[in-house]
Scaffold this active site. Structure first.
Site, PDB file in Angstrom:
ATOM      1  N   LEU A  77       0.930  -1.203   0.159  1.00  0.00           N
ATOM      2  CA  LEU A  77      -0.064   0.061  -0.086  1.00  0.00           C
ATOM      3  C   LEU A  77       0.979   1.250   0.039  1.00  0.00           C
ATOM      4  O   LEU A  77       0.364   2.327  -0.333  1.00  0.00           O
ATOM      5  CB  LEU A  77      -0.952   0.032   1.087  1.00  0.00           C
ATOM      6  CG  LEU A  77      -2.202  -0.978   1.394  1.00  0.00           C
ATOM      7  CD1 LEU A  77      -2.616  -1.057   2.623  1.00  0.00           C
ATOM      8  CD2 LEU A  77      -3.064  -0.717   0.301  1.00  0.00           C
ATOM      9  N   GLY A  78       2.027   1.141   0.714  1.00  0.00           N
ATOM     10  CA  GLY A  78       2.752   2.486   0.562  1.00  0.00           C
ATOM     11  C   GLY A  78       4.282   2.281   1.491  1.00  0.00           C
ATOM     12  O   GLY A  78       4.450   1.007   2.117  1.00  0.00           O
ATOM     13  N   GLY A 116       6.373   3.641   4.581  1.00  0.00           N
ATOM     14  CA  GLY A 116       6.494   4.712   5.511  1.00  0.00           C
ATOM     15  C   GLY A 116       7.859   5.225   5.989  1.00  0.00           C
ATOM     16  O   GLY A 116       8.897   4.665   5.296  1.00  0.00           O
ATOM     17  N   GLY A 123       9.064   1.593   7.787  1.00  0.00           N
ATOM     18  CA  GLY A 123       8.897   0.283   6.857  1.00  0.00           C
ATOM     19  C   GLY A 123       7.828   0.483   5.990  1.00  0.00           C
ATOM     20  O   GLY A 123       7.448   1.402   5.613  1.00  0.00           O
ATOM     21  N   GLU A 124       7.197  -0.777   5.543  1.00  0.00           N
ATOM     22  CA  GLU A 124       6.478  -0.808   4.385  1.00  0.00           C
ATOM     23  C   GLU A 124       4.971  -1.119   5.096  1.00  0.00           C
ATOM     24  O   GLU A 124       4.849  -1.468   6.083  1.00  0.00           O
ATOM     25  CB  GLU A 124       6.643  -1.990   3.650  1.00  0.00           C
ATOM     26  CG  GLU A 124       8.031  -1.598   2.761  1.00  0.00           C
ATOM     27  CD  GLU A 124       8.360  -2.615   1.710  1.00  0.00           C
ATOM     28  OE1 GLU A 124       7.785  -3.749   1.758  1.00  0.00           O
ATOM     29  OE2 GLU A 124       9.190  -2.404   0.963  1.00  0.00           O
ATOM     30  N   VAL A 125       3.966  -0.846   4.307  1.00  0.00           N
ATOM     31  CA  VAL A 125       2.579  -1.015   4.838  1.00  0.00           C
ATOM     32  C   VAL A 125       1.867  -1.910   3.604  1.00  0.00           C
ATOM     33  O   VAL A 125       1.991  -1.850   2.460  1.00  0.00           O
ATOM     34  CB  VAL A 125       1.775   0.208   5.049  1.00  0.00           C
ATOM     35  CG1 VAL A 125       0.130  -0.147   5.275  1.00  0.00           C
ATOM     36  CG2 VAL A 125       2.573   1.100   5.856  1.00  0.00           C
ATOM     37  N   LYS A 156       1.493  -2.830   8.781  1.00  0.00           N
ATOM     38  CA  LYS A 156       2.565  -2.041   8.902  1.00  0.00           C
ATOM     39  C   LYS A 156       3.988  -2.852   9.341  1.00  0.00           C
ATOM     40  O   LYS A 156       3.862  -3.440  10.358  1.00  0.00           O
ATOM     41  CB  LYS A 156       2.496  -0.912  10.003  1.00  0.00           C
ATOM     42  CG  LYS A 156       2.908   0.521   9.492  1.00  0.00           C
ATOM     43  CD  LYS A 156       2.617   1.683  10.365  1.00  0.00           C
ATOM     44  CE  LYS A 156       2.936   2.950   9.934  1.00  0.00           C
ATOM     45  NZ  LYS A 156       2.459   4.066  10.800  1.00  0.00           N
ATOM     46  N   ASP A 204       1.280  15.633  13.165  1.00  0.00           N
ATOM     47  CA  ASP A 204       1.901  15.408  11.508  1.00  0.00           C
ATOM     48  C   ASP A 204       0.480  15.238  11.003  1.00  0.00           C
ATOM     49  O   ASP A 204       0.398  14.410  10.164  1.00  0.00           O
ATOM     50  CB  ASP A 204       2.732  14.468  11.629  1.00  0.00           C
ATOM     51  CG  ASP A 204       3.617  14.446  10.476  1.00  0.00           C
ATOM     52  OD1 ASP A 204       3.426  15.341   9.741  1.00  0.00           O
ATOM     53  OD2 ASP A 204       4.104  13.372  10.181  1.00  0.00           O
TER      54      ASP A 204
HETATM   55  P1  ADP Z   1       4.811   7.494   7.074  1.00  0.00           P
HETATM   56  O1  ADP Z   1       5.352   6.643   8.302  1.00  0.00           O
HETATM   57  O2  ADP Z   1       5.525   7.806   5.822  1.00  0.00           O
HETATM   58  O3  ADP Z   1       3.876   8.672   7.439  1.00  0.00           O
HETATM   59  P2  ADP Z   1       2.978   5.056   6.941  1.00  0.00           P
HETATM   60  O4  ADP Z   1       3.851   4.038   7.529  1.00  0.00           O
HETATM   61  O5  ADP Z   1       1.925   5.426   8.139  1.00  0.00           O
HETATM   62  O6  ADP Z   1       3.670   6.472   6.309  1.00  0.00           O
HETATM   63  O7  ADP Z   1       2.004   4.741   5.779  1.00  0.00           O
HETATM   64  C1  ADP Z   1       2.763   4.884   4.457  1.00  0.00           C
HETATM   65  C2  ADP Z   1       1.394   4.778   3.303  1.00  0.00           C
HETATM   66  O8  ADP Z   1       0.788   3.487   3.496  1.00  0.00           O
HETATM   67  C3  ADP Z   1       0.605   5.669   3.576  1.00  0.00           C
HETATM   68  O9  ADP Z   1       0.782   6.927   2.946  1.00  0.00           O
HETATM   69  C4  ADP Z   1      -0.588   5.022   2.988  1.00  0.00           C
HETATM   70  O10 ADP Z   1      -0.889   5.360   1.601  1.00  0.00           O
HETATM   71  C5  ADP Z   1      -0.591   3.682   3.241  1.00  0.00           C
HETATM   72  N1  ADP Z   1      -1.233   3.271   4.478  1.00  0.00           N
HETATM   73  C6  ADP Z   1      -1.009   3.328   5.812  1.00  0.00           C
HETATM   74  N2  ADP Z   1      -1.539   2.814   6.752  1.00  0.00           N
HETATM   75  C7  ADP Z   1      -2.760   2.297   5.804  1.00  0.00           C
HETATM   76  C8  ADP Z   1      -4.064   1.715   6.289  1.00  0.00           C
HETATM   77  N3  ADP Z   1      -4.432   1.555   7.379  1.00  0.00           N
HETATM   78  N4  ADP Z   1      -4.763   1.388   5.201  1.00  0.00           N
HETATM   79  C9  ADP Z   1      -4.534   1.866   3.975  1.00  0.00           C
HETATM   80  N5  ADP Z   1      -3.574   2.457   3.607  1.00  0.00           N
HETATM   81  C10 ADP Z   1      -2.671   2.594   4.587  1.00  0.00           C
END
Ligand code: ADP
Length: 271
Positions: free
Chosen positions: A13-14, A16, A19-21, A37, A127
């Protein structure tokens, strides 16, 4: 994740800061979808992650805050299983096109409701920005990522936060050192920048230092007038922005002021 045998990874999904999500299917509970996460272990990251989980767990019992289902350590790595928000981030939603005024109002109201809950739990998010605001079905906004958050009320006493963290574009002037630092007004300012961003599709300024605020306040009115004149009834939004983006944190609107504002109360046509 595969070794765990409880979750089937579907897609990333993304990424962070730590780490990765991943979107996963939870095999045991009727193929329930959730977000995981994954934070690879190292001592610094572990301390940070434990703090983030503990703060997030204090305030995840509200529909406008992402819920943590569970968390566990696997050797040195940490897995946080969260509610999955399937409509992406508010940032990607804004990038995909202008929001209608009623949708702007709806998201802002939900952000304020989530903030009220978090602040009542003695936590400042620190944030608030469109990339940390997730959207689930039916346009329910969920505050996510408590990586920069801290407790401002410990055992009933107020604790002054001295460290400025988060994303500078969304920082209030007090983070640049001119005003005394108070916890909750920081999130309120950032919510104001999010409101501006929802309407104008850009941040009002790229704050590099506190010095540019006066000039920028003037610019805010210019660009805002130019960009959103097309938005019907924008007077209520302008008034709210003026109160929320008040440079002195002691004069800045409180959550109650926002909840009692015209913009919060007026009824727009359904999108
Ligand atoms: P960071 O630490 O850079 O703020 P996160 O680790 O919280 O980022 O999340 C990175 C990306 O993963 C987010 O921008 C979002 O796109 C996706 N993401 C995070 N948590 C969720 C979730 N619970 N449901 C859907 N997408 C998520």
């Amino acid at each position: 994740l595969k070794q765990q045998n409880k979750f089937e990874p579907i897609r990333k999904l993304g990424k962070g800061t730590f780490g990765e999500v991943w979107l996963v299917r939870q095999k045991a509970s009727l193929n329930y979808l959730c977000a995981i996460k994954y934070v690879p272990g190292s001592r610094v990251e572990q301390v940070h992650t434990n703090r983030e989980i503990s703060i997030h767990l204090t305030c995840h019992g509200h529909q406008n805050v992402i819920r943590i289902h569970s968390h566990q350590m696997i050797r040195d790595d940490c897995l946080i299983v969260e509610e999955y928000a399937n409509n992406g981030t508010l940032h990607s939603r804004i990038c995909s096109g202008y929001l209608t005024i009623d949708l702007v109002q709806r998201y802002f109201k939900q952000l304020i409701a989530g903030l009220r809950y978090i602040h009542e739990k003695g936590i400042v998010h620190h944030d608030i920005k469109p990339r940390n605001l997730l959207l689930s079905v039916d346009n329910v906004l969920k505050i996510a990522d408590f990586g920069c958050s801290s407790r401002f009320r410990v055992y009933g006493k107020l604790k002054l936060i001295t460290q400025a963290v988060g994303t500078t574009k969304f920082w209030p002037p007090e983070c640049f050192g001119r005003y005394a630092y108070h916890a909750q007004p920081v999130d309120i300012w950032s919510a104001g920048i999010v409101l501006y961003y929802m309407v104008a599709r850009e941040v009002p300024w790229n704050a590099a230092s506190e010095k540019c605020y006066n000039y920028n306040r003037w610019k805010l009115h210019q660009t805002f007038n130019k960009q959103v004149l097309c938005v019907k009834n924008n007077e209520e939004i302008q008034k709210t922005l003026g109160r929320v983006l008040e440079t002195d944190p002691c004069q800045r609107a409180t959550l109650a002021d926002i909840e009692n504002s015209e913009f919060h109360k007026c009824v727009y046509a359904r999108y």
